[in-house]
Design a protein around this motif. Structure first.
Motif, PDB file in Angstrom:
ATOM      1  N   ALA A  16     114.530  28.179  64.995  1.00  0.00           N
ATOM      2  CA  ALA A  16     114.473  28.687  63.986  1.00  0.00           C
ATOM      3  C   ALA A  16     115.499  29.778  64.504  1.00  0.00           C
ATOM      4  N   PHE A  39     109.035  36.824  55.592  1.00  0.00           N
ATOM      5  CA  PHE A  39     110.223  35.701  55.112  1.00  0.00           C
ATOM      6  C   PHE A  39     111.473  36.369  55.668  1.00  0.00           C
ATOM      7  N   ASN A  69     111.689  35.790  58.984  1.00  0.00           N
ATOM      8  CA  ASN A  69     111.541  34.711  60.180  1.00  0.00           C
ATOM      9  C   ASN A  69     112.065  33.845  59.799  1.00  0.00           C
ATOM     10  N   CYS A  70     112.748  33.648  57.965  1.00  0.00           N
ATOM     11  CA  CYS A  70     112.748  31.928  57.047  1.00  0.00           C
ATOM     12  C   CYS A  70     113.929  32.334  56.875  1.00  0.00           C
ATOM     13  N   GLN A  71     114.703  34.075  56.082  1.00  0.00           N
ATOM     14  CA  GLN A  71     115.766  33.572  55.488  1.00  0.00           C
ATOM     15  C   GLN A  71     116.716  33.423  55.817  1.00  0.00           C
ATOM     16  N   CYS A 115     116.688  30.661  57.738  1.00  0.00           N
ATOM     17  CA  CYS A 115     116.885  29.374  56.664  1.00  0.00           C
ATOM     18  C   CYS A 115     117.335  28.989  54.878  1.00  0.00           C
ATOM     19  N   HIS A 116     116.100  29.603  55.357  1.00  0.00           N
ATOM     20  CA  HIS A 116     115.571  29.174  52.812  1.00  0.00           C
ATOM     21  C   HIS A 116     116.675  30.262  52.343  1.00  0.00           C
ATOM     22  N   ALA A 122     114.560  33.474  48.916  1.00  0.00           N
ATOM     23  CA  ALA A 122     113.905  31.730  48.909  1.00  0.00           C
ATOM     24  C   ALA A 122     115.039  31.102  48.259  1.00  0.00           C
ATOM     25  N   VAL A 124     104.081  24.911  58.305  1.00  0.00           N
ATOM     26  CA  VAL A 124     104.588  25.894  58.574  1.00  0.00           C
ATOM     27  C   VAL A 124     104.247  26.209  60.194  1.00  0.00           C
ATOM     28  N   MET A 139     112.540  21.458  60.464  1.00  0.00           N
ATOM     29  CA  MET A 139     112.090  23.049  59.894  1.00  0.00           C
ATOM     30  C   MET A 139     111.149  22.850  61.489  1.00  0.00           C
ATOM     31  N   TRP A 163     106.260  27.314  63.327  1.00  0.00           N
ATOM     32  CA  TRP A 163     106.220  28.197  63.690  1.00  0.00           C
ATOM     33  C   TRP A 163     104.448  29.160  63.897  1.00  0.00           C
ATOM     34  N   ILE A 197     103.312  34.863  53.312  1.00  0.00           N
ATOM     35  CA  ILE A 197     104.815  34.710  53.322  1.00  0.00           C
ATOM     36  C   ILE A 197     104.325  34.195  51.880  1.00  0.00           C
TER      37      ILE A 197
END
Length: 201
Positions: free
Chosen positions: A43, A136, A139-141, A143-144, A148, A172, A179, A182, A194
């Motif tokens: 990730a 988010f 952990n996610c920002q 890539c996304h 978002a 997810v 991806m 997770w 999230i």
């Protein structure tokens, strides 16, 4: 003369036993840390380069420490605790004496039992959007994108997948395409939070 031979034999056996224990300890560290460490590598690190580049390295612990800190300096979103975990995993698996051929980075994630729904006794999960925003971002920002809005990964704000909770959770937890899964890094409550936050975007 006989005593000397016996002494040498004892020393050799002791060294061999010590080496075997070291190898076993390395395997234990890899097995214990692999699910979370592999998720972090896929990730956080694969945003800039392929996981194969990591798997090709054979570095001592101090070099792995320097490499992980360099990645953090260059913007990898890794906490101090996560950095320590990565160094322990990488130095146990990809040290100078490691075999040339090792299983792919996501091998432990593939073997892991898939996480399913929360136990029924606990009731349905209720996502907390304000908490989801922070999860988010961490952990996610990468890539996304901020808010978002998309980046290396697709835009999630107003994405139709949010209306299909089963598909969202499946993606997810177990990953889809580039991806990673997770499920080993995020709790079910984290994912619910999230999702709740994404619905506000």
């Amino acid at each position: 003369m006989m005593f000397s031979r016996m002494l040498i034999s004892v020393i050799v056996l002791g060294v061999a036993g010590g080496a075997a224990m070291t190898g076993a300890q390395e395997e234990d560290v890899v097995a214990a840390l692999a699910p979370r460490a592999e998720t972090l590598i896929l990730a956080r690190c694969s945003v800039c380069h392929t996981p194969d580049l990591v798997a090709q390295q054979r570095l001592p612990k101090d070099r792995w420490e320097a490499t992980v800190q360099k990645m953090r300096h260059w913007g990898a979103e890794i906490t101090e605790e996560e950095a320590g975990l990565l160094v322990r995993f990488l130095s146990a698996r990809y040290h100078p004496g490691a075999p040339d051929q090792l299983p792919p980075l996501d091998s432990e994630l593939r073997k892991a039992e898939p996480l399913t729904q929360e136990p029924a006794a606990e009731g349905p999960l209720v996502g907390v959007a304000v908490r989801g925003a922070g999860i988010f971002e961490h952990n996610c920002q990468a890539c996304h994108g901020t808010g978002a809005t998309g980046g290396f990964g697709p835009k999630l704000a107003k994405n139709p997948i949010l209306k299909h909770e089963d598909l969202f959770w499946e993606t997810v937890l177990h990953g889809r395409g580039p991806m990673p899964a997770w499920g080993a890094a995020l709790s079910h409550q984290d994912i619910a939070d999230i999702h709740a936050w994404l619905l506000t975007k």
